[in-house]
Design a protein around this motif. Structure first.
Motif, PDB file in Angstrom:
ATOM      1  N   UNK A   1       0.797  -1.309  -0.052  1.00  0.00           N
ATOM      2  CA  UNK A   1       0.081   0.106   0.004  1.00  0.00           C
ATOM      3  C   UNK A   1       0.868   1.398   0.032  1.00  0.00           C
ATOM      4  N   UNK A   2       1.760   1.497   0.694  1.00  0.00           N
ATOM      5  CA  UNK A   2       2.872   2.484   0.812  1.00  0.00           C
ATOM      6  C   UNK A   2       3.488   2.598  -0.750  1.00  0.00           C
ATOM      7  N   UNK A   3       4.086   1.546  -1.218  1.00  0.00           N
ATOM      8  CA  UNK A   3       4.492   1.538  -2.622  1.00  0.00           C
ATOM      9  C   UNK A   3       3.520   2.121  -3.531  1.00  0.00           C
ATOM     10  N   UNK A   4       2.238   1.864  -3.594  1.00  0.00           N
ATOM     11  CA  UNK A   4       1.390   2.115  -4.751  1.00  0.00           C
ATOM     12  C   UNK A   4       1.027   3.599  -4.461  1.00  0.00           C
ATOM     13  N   UNK A   5       0.998   4.122  -3.000  1.00  0.00           N
ATOM     14  CA  UNK A   5       0.516   5.295  -2.770  1.00  0.00           C
ATOM     15  C   UNK A   5       1.651   6.180  -3.187  1.00  0.00           C
ATOM     16  N   UNK A   6       2.886   5.830  -2.925  1.00  0.00           N
ATOM     17  CA  UNK A   6       4.231   6.497  -3.314  1.00  0.00           C
ATOM     18  C   UNK A   6       4.287   6.730  -4.877  1.00  0.00           C
ATOM     19  N   UNK A   7       4.079   5.659  -5.597  1.00  0.00           N
ATOM     20  CA  UNK A   7       3.926   5.586  -7.022  1.00  0.00           C
ATOM     21  C   UNK A   7       2.974   6.523  -7.341  1.00  0.00           C
ATOM     22  N   UNK A   8       1.905   6.531  -6.933  1.00  0.00           N
ATOM     23  CA  UNK A   8       0.704   7.298  -7.738  1.00  0.00           C
ATOM     24  C   UNK A   8       0.904   8.780  -7.254  1.00  0.00           C
ATOM     25  N   UNK A   9       1.631   9.295  -6.160  1.00  0.00           N
ATOM     26  CA  UNK A   9       1.863  10.423  -5.838  1.00  0.00           C
ATOM     27  C   UNK A   9       3.063  11.239  -7.022  1.00  0.00           C
TER      28      UNK A   9
END
Length: 193
Positions: free
Chosen positions: A42-50
């Motif tokens: 989840x942290x990786x996906x949120x970081x990539x989305x940002x």
């Protein structure tokens, strides 16, 4: 000595793309050291989305890597200065997102939280400045960008002390993705000038 504005903007844009790519690599490097969990994903996906949201605002709805800028509307020297600031902001976001991925469920330290929230607020402040300088935004859109892009990250920086880094990244990515959504609804790419 003269500068070809089209060539310079292409090079500045490529530099921002490289910075965003290096940011992704920094996040991957931090993830390699972390324990693999759903929270890490989840942290990786949120970081990539940002980071993807920053790419969208900088290139789809911007020019030469600067959000909300229109071609030929500001002097080259001003564009270089703003480009330097955007590059610093991207590097700061990358360091902060690496800390988010590394610590996942834990709340970020005050310094790390403020670094991430402040960097994103600065990114939006630069977008407001380039939008106003290049006359690509009306008053309503400018106020909206200030409230959602600058105020929300600063409020999160102030009041999100107990929030996990992952949740903070999701909130900030949501702000960026919402900006992309509304930019697309308000100003189709084909009709941009």
């Amino acid at each position: 000595m003269s500068v070809d504005p089209a060539h310079l903007s292409e090079r500045l844009g490529l530099f921002v793309i490289i910075m965003l790519g290096e940011s992704v690599l920094q996040i991957i490097d931090a993830a390699a050291e972390a324990e693999y969990t759903v929270g890490l994903l989840a942290a990786g996906i949120a970081s990539f989305a940002l980071l993807a949201g920053m790419f969208g605002l900088s290139f789809v709805y911007g020019y030469a890597g600067l959000p909300h800028l229109r071609a030929g509307r500001i002097p080259t020297r001003a564009a270089l200065g703003l480009h330097c600031l955007v590059s610093g902001v991207i590097a700061t976001v990358a360091v902060s997102l690496a800390a988010v991925v590394e610590h996942g469920d834990e709340a970020l330290s005050d310094g790390s939280r403020w670094l991430l929230c402040g960097a994103l607020a600065t990114y939006f402040a630069l977008g407001v400045a380039t939008g106003v300088a290049s006359r690509s935004a009306d008053l309503q859109r400018t106020v909206s960008r200030i409230v959602t892009g600058i105020v929300i990250p600063l409020v999160l920086g102030l009041f999100a002390a107990g929030m996990s880094g992952r949740t903070l990244a999701v909130c900030l990515a949501s702000v960026l993705l919402a900006h992309l959504y509304f930019e697309r609804r308000l100003q189709p790419i084909e009709s941009r000038v």
